[in-house]
Design an enzyme around this catalytic site. Structure first.
Site, PDB file in Angstrom:
ATOM      1  N   GLU A  42      33.522  31.741  37.611  1.00  0.00           N
ATOM      2  CA  GLU A  42      32.134  31.552  38.005  1.00  0.00           C
ATOM      3  C   GLU A  42      31.292  32.402  37.060  1.00  0.00           C
ATOM      4  O   GLU A  42      31.550  33.597  36.921  1.00  0.00           O
ATOM      5  CB  GLU A  42      31.955  32.034  39.453  1.00  0.00           C
ATOM      6  CG  GLU A  42      30.568  31.757  39.969  1.00  0.00           C
ATOM      7  CD  GLU A  42      30.360  32.203  41.421  1.00  0.00           C
ATOM      8  OE1 GLU A  42      31.335  32.598  42.086  1.00  0.00           O
ATOM      9  OE2 GLU A  42      29.200  32.157  41.865  1.00  0.00           O
ATOM     10  N   ARG A 285      46.898  39.053  42.654  1.00  0.00           N
ATOM     11  CA  ARG A 285      45.907  39.567  41.703  1.00  0.00           C
ATOM     12  C   ARG A 285      46.468  40.740  40.933  1.00  0.00           C
ATOM     13  O   ARG A 285      47.369  41.435  41.399  1.00  0.00           O
ATOM     14  CB  ARG A 285      44.677  40.094  42.448  1.00  0.00           C
ATOM     15  CG  ARG A 285      43.943  39.107  43.271  1.00  0.00           C
ATOM     16  CD  ARG A 285      42.870  39.812  44.097  1.00  0.00           C
ATOM     17  NE  ARG A 285      41.692  40.096  43.300  1.00  0.00           N
ATOM     18  CZ  ARG A 285      40.719  39.214  43.098  1.00  0.00           C
ATOM     19  NH1 ARG A 285      40.792  38.015  43.619  1.00  0.00           N
ATOM     20  NH2 ARG A 285      39.672  39.527  42.369  1.00  0.00           N
ATOM     21  N   LYS A 295      33.433  41.958  40.484  1.00  0.00           N
ATOM     22  CA  LYS A 295      32.225  41.723  39.694  1.00  0.00           C
ATOM     23  C   LYS A 295      31.038  42.417  40.340  1.00  0.00           C
ATOM     24  O   LYS A 295      30.155  42.904  39.648  1.00  0.00           O
ATOM     25  CB  LYS A 295      31.951  40.223  39.636  1.00  0.00           C
ATOM     26  CG  LYS A 295      32.757  39.488  38.599  1.00  0.00           C
ATOM     27  CD  LYS A 295      32.287  38.047  38.551  1.00  0.00           C
ATOM     28  CE  LYS A 295      33.328  37.147  37.951  1.00  0.00           C
ATOM     29  NZ  LYS A 295      33.226  35.774  38.439  1.00  0.00           N
TER      30      LYS A 295
HETATM   31  P1  ATP Z   1      35.935  39.027  41.513  1.00  0.00           P
HETATM   32  O1  ATP Z   1      36.315  38.660  42.927  1.00  0.00           O
HETATM   33  O2  ATP Z   1      36.730  40.130  40.930  1.00  0.00           O
HETATM   34  O3  ATP Z   1      34.486  39.231  41.342  1.00  0.00           O
HETATM   35  P2  ATP Z   1      36.250  36.294  41.134  1.00  0.00           P
HETATM   36  O4  ATP Z   1      37.539  35.889  41.727  1.00  0.00           O
HETATM   37  O5  ATP Z   1      35.033  36.050  41.935  1.00  0.00           O
HETATM   38  O6  ATP Z   1      36.332  37.777  40.644  1.00  0.00           O
HETATM   39  P3  ATP Z   1      36.111  34.054  39.403  1.00  0.00           P
HETATM   40  O7  ATP Z   1      35.147  33.842  38.319  1.00  0.00           O
HETATM   41  O8  ATP Z   1      35.990  33.233  40.624  1.00  0.00           O
HETATM   42  O9  ATP Z   1      36.034  35.598  39.756  1.00  0.00           O
HETATM   43  O10 ATP Z   1      37.600  34.036  38.882  1.00  0.00           O
HETATM   44  C1  ATP Z   1      38.131  33.120  37.957  1.00  0.00           C
HETATM   45  C2  ATP Z   1      39.618  33.110  38.097  1.00  0.00           C
HETATM   46  O11 ATP Z   1      40.151  34.410  37.843  1.00  0.00           O
HETATM   47  C3  ATP Z   1      40.060  32.730  39.493  1.00  0.00           C
HETATM   48  O12 ATP Z   1      41.090  31.764  39.388  1.00  0.00           O
HETATM   49  C4  ATP Z   1      40.561  34.018  40.090  1.00  0.00           C
HETATM   50  O13 ATP Z   1      41.593  33.761  40.987  1.00  0.00           O
HETATM   51  C5  ATP Z   1      41.050  34.787  38.856  1.00  0.00           C
HETATM   52  N1  ATP Z   1      41.002  36.239  39.086  1.00  0.00           N
HETATM   53  C6  ATP Z   1      39.946  36.978  39.486  1.00  0.00           C
HETATM   54  N2  ATP Z   1      40.294  38.270  39.655  1.00  0.00           N
HETATM   55  C7  ATP Z   1      41.614  38.361  39.343  1.00  0.00           C
HETATM   56  C8  ATP Z   1      42.566  39.430  39.328  1.00  0.00           C
HETATM   57  N3  ATP Z   1      42.229  40.680  39.655  1.00  0.00           N
HETATM   58  N4  ATP Z   1      43.842  39.156  38.957  1.00  0.00           N
HETATM   59  C9  ATP Z   1      44.183  37.901  38.615  1.00  0.00           C
HETATM   60  N5  ATP Z   1      43.346  36.850  38.612  1.00  0.00           N
HETATM   61  C10 ATP Z   1      42.065  37.065  38.980  1.00  0.00           C
HETATM   62 MG    MG Z   2      35.390  34.024  42.953  1.00  0.00          MG
END
Ligand code: ATP
Ligand code: MG
Length: 579
Positions: A42, A285, A295
């Site tokens: 995102e 994760r 984020k």
């Molecule tokens: P955050 O929750 O840390 O703000 P997010 O999950 O909202 O991150 P996205 O942009 O939705 O961020 O994530 C894109 C992809 O990265 C998704 O498939 C998510 O599962 C993966 N991802 C996010 N954080 C991690 C992590 N700590 N380890 C592995 N994969 C991750």
């Molecule tokens: Mg997300």
């Protein structure tokens, strides 16, 4: 840092985690003839080190199995999204060594989502609900109690279609209605209790402008996005496990493969039609202690001025790590080392630093730099003495060749390499004592010059002319070897000494009433003026070095100039946090 090779071509042992096993089986059984994955960020912030795991997995699997991986921006939430993030995310993915088969946006599919929603309405599987957000919550039930059905649940298909079309036409205010899936208010899985598929939001979108006053919800858009692109394996983190039934429900009930008319809008956009049934697979994760990774918190650190921006070298964003001197190879090594599983765990920060040391030890050229300078005058050399000494760029890699290091009568050495009153076991300089000057010979300290306050301001000594490496006189027993730079030739450099941003293992832990703000390391950034040899000053931005005996440093990506060098400490030579 030019990275010509991608992980696909590196000679690495075959990876055998459970996801790659599934992929192997699906190819062997003929379920799929080609693998397709996607990375779906995102664009509401910069990518962080956790995303590196998802990127290496999504793109890595596609590369290893001769498949393709799309980069898809999940831009269904326009209020929080920014084109600046879109650019940075592309930059990060390429920096890690990957290239997408196709760049997509969820917004490319808004027309398809809309037709899919109308199809669900016509099939009696979706309805327009007039409950307010508070009422929806009250009707939803809890983990132990079933929900109650919305009074709008049994509207006729005609009424639902009419209302949904008017939602789309912009007739209703934000939050006044939603389109909901008609599934099961008594389901044990709360995600299945008639979840919202569309909400009204009169917000301009960076790609579609004001064309849409309604936006699809994540589960609906994400699952159908995967189906539209023909994604075979949709890999995501464990928190989406409970959403998988809804993901499958959307894919199965819309059934794009069986209803090609829903994909018509793709033709107008010149997008290929590859609809297939994707399979969602969850993995744990990446978590690392001493960091914050969400984020939201990274955004707060920047917004509150607690760091110097998104790419501050102390940040755990990929932009920050890159500026700190982390290499793509080090991050890929980390992801390999951590592995892929469904087990949640927290990786020790030293594992991350160890991966960087391992990569840089093998690849980074050696240089000499003095970060806390003390003058050393070699009194037996002529005032205008000047020579050029040849040093290997790398002790274990002859292919890196040699460099010339200027040497003269006045040198800068490290203040901490001299002790008037040495502690036990001291091997470096003391008054009257000897040490080796790296590559130049053995020096004896004859005189210690002090200022009025008693501070040592200069050392004067004698360089044994018979003690150059290789000469007979060099075989004397002198234990310590110190680094130096020629004062006349060295280039003044700004040296930024970075350390971990947080002092505690779990900065996110608020159980004692403190927040991560209370755990910031006040010594995480120190700027000093030092001296570097000319061959370091001339580095290109982002070139990494080992400054001998001092640490691994990188020429700052933005601020470094040959005539005004700026180096960031990437990592110390040894773990100083252990124990
Ligand atoms: P955050 O929750 O840390 O703000 P997010 O999950 O909202 O991150 P996205 O942009 O939705 O961020 O994530 C894109 C992809 O990265 C998704 O498939 C998510 O599962 C993966 N991802 C996010 N954080 C991690 C992590 N700590 N380890 C592995 N994969 C991750
Ligand atoms: Mg997300």
């Amino acid at each position: 840092m030019s990275e010509a090779t991608t992980p696909a071509t590196e000679a690495v042992p075959e990876k055998r985690d459970f996801i790659r096993q599934i992929v192997r089986e699906d190819l062997a059984s003929g379920k799929h003839t080609a693998i397709k994955t996607r990375f779906p960020p995102e664009p509401n912030g910069y990518l962080h080190i956790g995303h590196a795991k998802a990127i290496c997995l999504d793109f890595g699997i596609a590369a290893e199995f001769g498949g393709r991986c799309n980069l898809r921006f999940d831009d269904t939430n326009p209020a929080k999204e920014d084109p600046e993030f879109v650019r940075a995310i592309q930059d990060d993915v390429r920096w890690l060594g990957f290239e997408w088969a196709s760049l997509r946006h969820a917004s490319d599919y808004f027309e398809v989502y809309y037709l899919a929603a109308e199809k669900l309405i016509k099939d009696g599987k979706a309805y327009v609900c007039d409950l307010s957000p508070e009422e929806v919550r009250a009707y939803r039930g809890t983990l132990t109690e079933p929900g109650r059905e919305s009074p709008y649940r049994n509207r006729s298909v005609e009424e639902n279609l009419d209302l949904f079309r008017r939602m789309r036409a912009g007739e209703f205010p934000d939050g006044s209605r939603t389109l909901r899936a008609r599934i099961d208010m008594a389901s044990g899985n709360i995600n299945m209790r008639d979840p919202a598929l569309y909400r009204i939001k009169h917000v301009e979108h960076q790609n579609t402008g004001n064309a849409w006053p309604i936006y699809p919800m994540y589960d609906f858009a994400h699952s159908l996005g995967d189906a539209i692109e023909g994604i075979t394996h949709s890999l995501c983190t464990l928190e989406f496990e409970d959403h998988r039934p809804l993901y499958d429900w959307c894919v199965d009930n819309v059934d794009l493969a069986g209803h090609p008319e829903l994909l018509e809008p793709l033709k107008a956009k010149g997008l290929p039609i590859e609809a297939a049934k994707p399979r969602q697979i969850e993995f744990s994760r990446l978590n690392i202690n001493y960091t914050v990774m969400s984020k939201r918190k990274l955004t707060q650190l920047v917004a509150e001025g607690l760091v110097d921006g998104w790419d501050d070298p102390r940040m755990y964003t990929l932009q920050g790590l890159r500026r700190r001197g982390y290499t793509p190879a080090a991050l890929r090594l980390l992801v390999d080392r951590v592995g892929i599983s469904k087990q949640n765990s927290v990786i020790d920060f030293s594992v991350l630093e160890g991966c960087l040391r391992e990569d840089l030890d093998a690849t980074a050229p050696r240089r000499m730099a003095v970060i806390d300078p003390l003058k050393l005058v070699l009194t037996n050399l002529a005032e205008d003495h000047e020579e050029s000494l040849s040093f290997p760029n790398h002790p274990k890699d002859e292919a890196q060749g040699q460099r010339q290091v200027p040497f003269s009568r006045e040198l800068w050495i490290e203040r901490e390499d001299f002790a008037e009153v040495p502690p036990k076991g001291w091997k470096r300089l003391v008054p009257g004592g000897e040490a080796r000057l790296r590559g130049a010979g053995i020096v004896r300290i004859d005189e210690v010059v002090k200022d009025e306050a008693g501070n040592v301001v200069e050392l004067r000594g004698w360089l044994d002319p018979e003690s150059r490496p290789g000469m007979e006189g060099a075989n004397r027993k002198v234990k310590g070897t110190i680094h130096w730079v020629s004062a006349r030739h060295a280039v003044a450099a700004e040296i930024r000494l970075y350390d971990r941003l947080f002092l505690v293992e779990k900065p996110d832990d608020e159980s004692d009433g403190k927040t991560y703000r209370d755990h910031l390391n006040p010594d995480s950034k120190k700027i000093v003026r030092g001296w570097v040899e000319p061959a370091a000053a001339g580095a290109a931005p982002e070139q990494s070095f080992q400054f001998e005996r001092t640490g691994y440093f990188v020429a700052d990506r933005y601020d470094h100039r040959a005539d005004a060098p700026v180096f960031n400490r990437s990592v110390t030579l040894r773990d100083t946090w252990a124990g």
